[in-house]
Design an enzyme around this catalytic site. Sequence first.
Site, mmCIF file in Angstrom:
data_model
loop_
_atom_site.group_PDB
_atom_site.id
_atom_site.type_symbol
_atom_site.label_atom_id
_atom_site.label_comp_id
_atom_site.label_asym_id
_atom_site.label_seq_id
_atom_site.Cartn_x
_atom_site.Cartn_y
_atom_site.Cartn_z
ATOM 1 N N HIS A 1 124.823 46.294 -20.272
ATOM 2 C CA HIS A 1 124.749 46.321 -19.688
ATOM 3 C C HIS A 1 125.856 46.704 -18.420
ATOM 4 O O HIS A 1 127.028 46.659 -19.319
ATOM 5 C CB HIS A 1 124.772 44.832 -19.151
ATOM 6 C CG HIS A 1 124.478 44.157 -16.916
ATOM 7 N ND1 HIS A 1 125.804 44.156 -16.939
ATOM 8 C CD2 HIS A 1 123.706 43.977 -17.046
ATOM 9 C CE1 HIS A 1 124.855 44.496 -15.490
ATOM 10 N NE2 HIS A 1 124.057 44.235 -15.159
ATOM 11 N N HIS B 1 120.409 37.390 -13.951
ATOM 12 C CA HIS B 1 122.778 36.930 -14.020
ATOM 13 C C HIS B 1 122.256 35.475 -12.801
ATOM 14 O O HIS B 1 122.116 35.297 -12.049
ATOM 15 C CB HIS B 1 123.493 37.525 -13.266
ATOM 16 C CG HIS B 1 123.268 39.536 -14.091
ATOM 17 N ND1 HIS B 1 123.187 39.967 -15.125
ATOM 18 C CD2 HIS B 1 123.481 40.987 -13.438
ATOM 19 C CE1 HIS B 1 123.050 41.102 -15.059
ATOM 20 N NE2 HIS B 1 122.655 41.312 -14.218
ATOM 21 N N ASP C 1 117.543 42.273 -11.376
ATOM 22 C CA ASP C 1 118.760 42.211 -11.215
ATOM 23 C C ASP C 1 119.061 41.554 -10.636
ATOM 24 O O ASP C 1 120.224 41.858 -9.885
ATOM 25 C CB ASP C 1 119.372 43.343 -11.399
ATOM 26 C CG ASP C 1 120.445 43.689 -11.855
ATOM 27 O OD1 ASP C 1 121.381 43.207 -12.478
ATOM 28 O OD2 ASP C 1 121.130 44.998 -11.631
ATOM 29 N N GLU D 1 117.142 40.954 -17.323
ATOM 30 C CA GLU D 1 118.279 41.418 -16.317
ATOM 31 C C GLU D 1 118.434 40.342 -14.945
ATOM 32 O O GLU D 1 118.722 40.739 -14.065
ATOM 33 C CB GLU D 1 118.406 43.058 -16.207
ATOM 34 C CG GLU D 1 120.057 43.228 -16.126
ATOM 35 C CD GLU D 1 119.944 44.769 -15.581
ATOM 36 O OE1 GLU D 1 119.740 45.381 -15.716
ATOM 37 O OE2 GLU D 1 121.502 44.387 -14.813
ATOM 38 N N PHE E 1 131.296 43.103 -5.588
ATOM 39 C CA PHE E 1 130.149 43.561 -5.746
ATOM 40 C C PHE E 1 128.955 42.941 -4.660
ATOM 41 O O PHE E 1 127.543 43.335 -4.798
ATOM 42 C CB PHE E 1 129.496 43.866 -7.024
ATOM 43 C CG PHE E 1 130.120 44.280 -8.123
ATOM 44 C CD1 PHE E 1 131.219 45.823 -7.978
ATOM 45 C CD2 PHE E 1 131.374 43.836 -9.162
ATOM 46 C CE1 PHE E 1 131.512 46.535 -8.638
ATOM 47 C CE2 PHE E 1 132.100 44.313 -10.230
ATOM 48 C CZ PHE E 1 132.738 45.420 -9.871
HETATM 49 C C1 GRE Z 1 124.225 44.319 -11.811
HETATM 50 O O1 GRE Z 1 124.684 43.194 -12.395
HETATM 51 O O2 GRE Z 1 124.158 45.086 -12.736
HETATM 52 C C2 GRE Z 1 125.288 44.367 -10.773
HETATM 53 C C3 GRE Z 1 126.820 44.257 -10.433
HETATM 54 C C4 GRE Z 1 127.766 44.208 -9.612
HETATM 55 C C5 GRE Z 1 126.826 45.239 -8.592
HETATM 56 C C6 GRE Z 1 125.315 45.503 -8.743
HETATM 57 C C7 GRE Z 1 124.644 45.482 -9.946
HETATM 58 O O3 GRE Z 1 127.242 43.116 -11.515
HETATM 59 O O4 GRE Z 1 123.775 45.832 -9.939
HETATM 60 ZN ZN ZN Z 2 122.677 43.757 -13.765
#
Ligand code: GRE
Ligand code: ZN
Length: 327
Positions: free
Chosen positions: A165, A10, A286, A8, A23
């Site tokens: 997700h 990104h 993450d 996970e 975020f």
């Molecule tokens: C995630 O991609 O898991 C994520 C967000 C935004 C805030 C926290 C987070 O996209 O874990």
């Molecule tokens: Zn994520």
Amino acid sequence: MQGKIAFEEHFAVEETLEQTRGFAGDSGHWDDFTRQILDLEEERLEQMDETGIELAILSLNAPGVQRILDPDEAMAVARKANDRMAEAVSKHPARYAALAALPMHDPVSASWELGRCVRELGFKGCMVNGFQQVGDAENVRYYDLPEYDSFWAAVSELDVPFYLHPRMQIPSRAQNYEGHPWLMSAPWGFAVETSIHALRLCGSGMFDDYPNLRICLGHLGENIPFGLWRIDARMRFSRRGYRGNKPLGAYFREHFHLTTSGNFNNAAFRCTLEMIDHDKVYFSADYPFEKMEDAADWYDSTDVISEDQRRKFGRSNAITLFDLDLK
Ligand code: GRE
Ligand code: ZN
């Protein structure tokens, strides 16, 4: 532990970067966050080296393509993100693989792009960020709807995992969060939204039609393991509208694969491990929403699991899930 696989993890393209601003932590952190989420060449690989993550299976940031209303624009952004991931994978084949971003406005384009990514670019599956907004910001689509049947047929045919997700609920459907915007996102609302979507899939009957579907959830299962016993217990009394042949827990246990992304807590981990088959549990971080260091420090030292389990959840289960050419 060396040799971990995480999925996970990104990155962003220019078109989706701003979606993440709210975020990314306090505003002073935005420049660092921007550098980290755009980077595929430097800091990310260094962090992976430092934390024993051998392979990161990349995905686009959320909500990404799912909040692009126009189908053509969404397809263009998905293609750009997927091509960018493909390029990173071809530069660093031992360090990266990829999960496709998909425009989910209609099942035909979604299936088409997934097919392109898996067959032509060697992607390992897809990551979709919750419901798709289509045409109008108020028009949202969940994937248990009958119109997605041909999409699930394509996923089944390609036989690759689908990672569901989180994304945030849209304001018009989120009155119960009024006055508490903090509650809508990662601290709680992400899991509410994503768990409901996952449970809708379980209740749709689609797993009877496509028994090889594999759905991944992050954050140790978006709170579902904690509630799973009660769901089945109460559904003995009311199953109105439920379209599965089996109890919900049977579908969840058979079709769902859960990662540790962003939930580095022993108590939650124990609960997940008690509720779920150990062939369906995986390490993930993450990044860059979480620090790889926090994910790995916890995972590498938690005494909830044995050393054999650490290797299994940290590596060998992911090799099986994604059919990776690794030992
Ligand atoms: C995630 O991609 O898991 C994520 C967000 C935004 C805030 C926290 C987070 O996209 O874990
Ligand atoms: Zn994520």
